[in-house]
Design an enzyme around this catalytic site. Structure first.
Site, PDB file in Angstrom:
ATOM      1  CG  ASP A   1     -31.131  13.503  -7.489  1.00 11.03           C
ATOM      2  OD1 ASP A   1     -31.686  12.535  -8.236  1.00 11.03           O
ATOM      3  OD2 ASP A   1     -31.495  14.828  -7.665  1.00 11.03           O
TER       4      ASP A   1
ATOM      5  CG  ASP B   1     -33.177  14.366  -4.344  1.00  5.82           C
ATOM      6  OD1 ASP B   1     -33.795  13.593  -4.793  1.00  5.82           O
ATOM      7  OD2 ASP B   1     -32.646  15.300  -4.673  1.00  5.82           O
TER       8      ASP B   1
END
Length: 742
Positions: A426, A629
């Site tokens: 990410d 996430d």
């Protein structure tokens, strides 16, 4: 309701014992799963408490002839005591056994050298020293063998008891019942065989117990970090109380140099706290009222008061200890091979020993060699090493990870990490710092750079927007002081206006400038160049004239580039995933050295992108901050949460990194690869040793004493091989390698 319990089991001697208990527990109604770990002597059981209770489970273990009890929380010291007591007992038995066996060994060596010393060959002396070794020192094998046979599942103790008993009674037969006409010198006595086998196996067990104590050192170290007492304020008075008595809501005082006893929130006072035990990061972290502190970290400078929020089992350290314990007790899929083999091993060996005896007697007409060869088969074939091969390596590997701030949830995840060939990172907060910083200040008019920074920082002093905060923080760092603005107003979505030292300042977008009637044409080339680098550009005007361009960007973390390089060197594909537009994403990816970019992906679609990679046949890890996430972390083969100590997303991820350093990702994969290599080496040696040894023993080419020695040392060598992992530093190794290549 599903409940998890850990049981402490004693009396297991080999892989077959662990396999048998596990089989029994998994067959109980209401038990969802049970895993028995020979190395830690624990069973992790998950069961439905409406169908079965923990006492029924303990009874089931005891019905097999082992003893079991609940492994409750404050067990570290007690466990250490029990282990030390067991080591002391083994040492005492070993010394007595060795002293009694010595004359038998001397007799055998003299005989081999062709020298006869009648006193050593005297059958009465040999019987007198061999008997206590066989039945007093060796009683543990008889007890365990009896229990195992009663439960209809023979184990290593059955093999040892049968082997040594056979050679002991065969010696009595030869000494007193047969061969009286041959004269004393001709008698074939094998008392030393049974005594030496028992002594060697005890030596193996002693060394193994010492080594096993060292495998669980990581947990002991973590437990040793806890503070023992806390200074609380009760009824207006300060008092020192044991940490167990602290309750949430207590106000605790911590002075410089003291350990913070539990997790909490600072009420008053400021300090710098050393959180290295948690994150491995040596620089102390500044703390002020409202900030959270973590139990077992060390207060370096100021005195402060804080309110206890999490105590006992709920503290971050306790969660970490529990997680490491669970991981150490869990199984890697590779262990299933060893479990299957050890389950059928002992009966097969008993069959081979019987066939060996019959063939020697019937085909060769040699009862003496038949018994000796059968004894050798029984002794060489003990599957101890097999049961220790995987758990010892997992215990050391997960413990080593915890030391470096890498928490691996289970043996299964440790094994999966070694198979990874793609890592999805990410962008925000993982590759980058997650906070915008000023990267460029370009003066367009007659104003100096410092003057631009001074006026911009003063204008943004009252701003709450992240870009405004970045400009103010930058000004504070660059200048001695930042003046206050006389007037301040935010224009949502466009920028801010303020009056500083009588001058009207505007900072914001082209649209804000246009509304103020300011021409931005002269700055377009500069703006385009900065935007191509993925930076957010703001314009600054003073009294209606365009004076400067300020660029702000989310910057790469210190080690991101190095970590991504390390992953690529390991043959792993790296992907960056972000919600940013393609241009910004491409700029950051360029800086970080990433070729594969997944841009403009909304948080809820991240999991789909991970799924797509998995469908291409890749084994994928996803690293993120574990909150937005979470779905993607759960979808990946391995979810890696980039923790920041206190708000560790322990639940969402398979691997949790206690600090946001990207270098820990290659380190975790490297640790997994090294641990798997150790497991494979261990399994290879455990298997090969039995496969080669049994035929040698059956054909009479292996003396039973050598078989006993080899069996004892196979276990020790497996545990020692696992312990060699302690020398491995997964983090340091690569950093040095990268530097030497530069």
């Amino acid at each position: 309701m599903n409940v998890k319990e850990t049981l402490k089991i004693s009396g297991m001697s080999c892989a077959a014992c662990a396999a048998r208990i596990e089989k029994k527990l998994n067959a109980l109604e209401g038990v969802q799963s049970a895993a028995v770990n020979l190395a830690s002597e624990k069973a992790a059981v998950e069961f439905d408490s409406s169908k079965i209770n923990v006492y029924d489970i303990i009874k089931a273990v005891e019905s097999l002839g082992y003893s079991a009890e609940r492994a409750d929380e404050p067990g570290a010291d007690r466990e250490k005591e029990q282990r030390e007591k067991e080591i002391r007992r083994l040492r005492f038995e070993l010394i007595i056994s060795a002293v009694l066996t010595a004359p038998l060994l001397v007799s055998m060596l003299l005989m081999a050298a062709g020298a006869e010393v009648p006193v050593f060959h005297n059958e009465y002396l040999q019987l007198a020293v061999a008997t206590p070794v066989q039945f007093i020192i060796g009683s543990r094998f008889y007890k365990n063998a009896y229990r195992a046979l009663k439960a209809k599942s023979p184990n290593m103790d059955v093999l040892i008891a049968m082997g040594t008993t056979a050679s002991y009674f065969f010696s009595i037969y030869n000494a007193f019942l047969a061969g009286h006409g041959h004269g004393h010198g001709m008698k074939e006595l094998y008392f030393e065989t049974s005594a030496v086998i028992i002594t060697l196996i005890l030596l193996g067990k002693y060394l193994e117990a010492v080594a096993k104590g060292r495998t669980s050192e990581a947990i002991r170290k973590l437990m040793g970090l806890q503070a023992k007492t806390a200074r609380v304020i009760r009824n207006g008075k300060e008092e020192d109380i044991p940490i167990e008595e602290v309750v949430p809501g207590d106000v605790i005082i911590v002075r410089p140099g003291e350990k913070i006893p539990v997790d909490g929130r600072i009420l008053e006072g400021e300090s710098a706290v050393d959180e290295s035990m948690l994150t491995g990061e040596s620089i102390p972290v500044e703390k002020k009222p409202g900030d959270h502190v973590v139990g077992a970290t060390i207060n370096r400078f100021g005195t402060f008061r804080f309110e206890a929020t999490r105590v006992g089992k709920d503290t971050v350290l306790s969660q970490i200890i529990r997680m490491v314990e669970d991981a150490q007790g869990s199984k890697a899929p590779i262990q299933k091979i060893a479990d299957r083999v050890s389950g059928i091993f002992v009966p097969v060996v008993l069959g081979i020993a019987l066939v060996t005896l019959l063939v020697w007697c019937l085909a060769a007409g040699d009862l003496s060699n038949g018994i000796i060869s059968a004894v050798s088969v029984l002794v060489i074939a003990c599957p101890c090493a097999l049961g220790l091969a995987t758990p010892t390596a997992i215990m050391v590997g997960t413990g080593k990870g915890a030391e470096h701030g890498i928490l691996i949830k289970s043996g299964e995840h440790l094994e999966m990490a070694y198979r990874l060939d793609a890592v999805v990172l990410d962008k925000t907060g993982t590759i980058t710092n997650g906070q915008p910083e000023v990267t460029d200040v370009v003066s367009l008019g007659g104003m100096s750079r410092d003057e631009v920074i001074r006026l911009a920082a003063a204008t943004e002093k009252g701003s709450e927007h992240p870009l405004g905060v970045a400009i103010y923080e930058y000004g504070k760092k660059q200048l001695a002081g930042v003046p206050d603005a006389e007037k301040f107003g935010a224009v949502p979505g466009k920028g801010v206006r303020a009056v500083v030292e009588g001058r009207e300042i505007c900072i914001g977008t082209r649209m804000l400038m246009r509304e103020a009637g300011i021409d931005t044409g002269s700055a377009e080339a500069v703006i385009a160049g900065l935007e191509d680098e993925g930076k957010t550009v703001m314009l600054m005007a003073a009294d209606g004239r365009l004076e400067a361009v300020i660029a702000v960007a989310d910057t790469l973390k210190e080690n991101s580039k190095e970590a991504i390089e390390a992953l690529k060197d390991m043959g792993i594909e790296v992907y960056m995933i972000t919600g940013d537009n393609k241009r910004t994403a491409a700029a950051i990816a360029r800086q970080a050295g990433i070729a594969n970019v997944l841009a403009e992906v909304l948080p809820e679609h991240k999991a789909e992108e991970v799924e797509k990679l998995k469908k291409q046949g890749k084994k994928v890890a996803m690293a993120g901050d574990g909150i937005n996430d979470a779905p993607a972390l759960a979808t990946a083969d391995i979810g890696i949460a980039m923790g920041t100590g206190t708000d560790v997303a322990i639940e969402a991820a398979d691997i949790t990194l206690l600090r946001g350093d990207l270098m820990l990702i290659p380190a975790a994969i490297r640790l997994s690869r090294r641990t798997m290599r150790k497991i494979k080496q261990n399994l290879f040696w455990a298997f090969i040793y039995n496969i080669i040894g049994i035929p040698f023993a059956a054909f009479g080419l292996l003396n039973p004493m050598l078989a006993g020695g080899a069996m004892a040392f196979s276990s020790v060598s497996v545990v020692s091989n696992s312990l060699s992992l302690k020398m491995f530093d997964p983090v340091k190794m690569k950093r040095e390698k990268v530097r030497t290549q530069e």
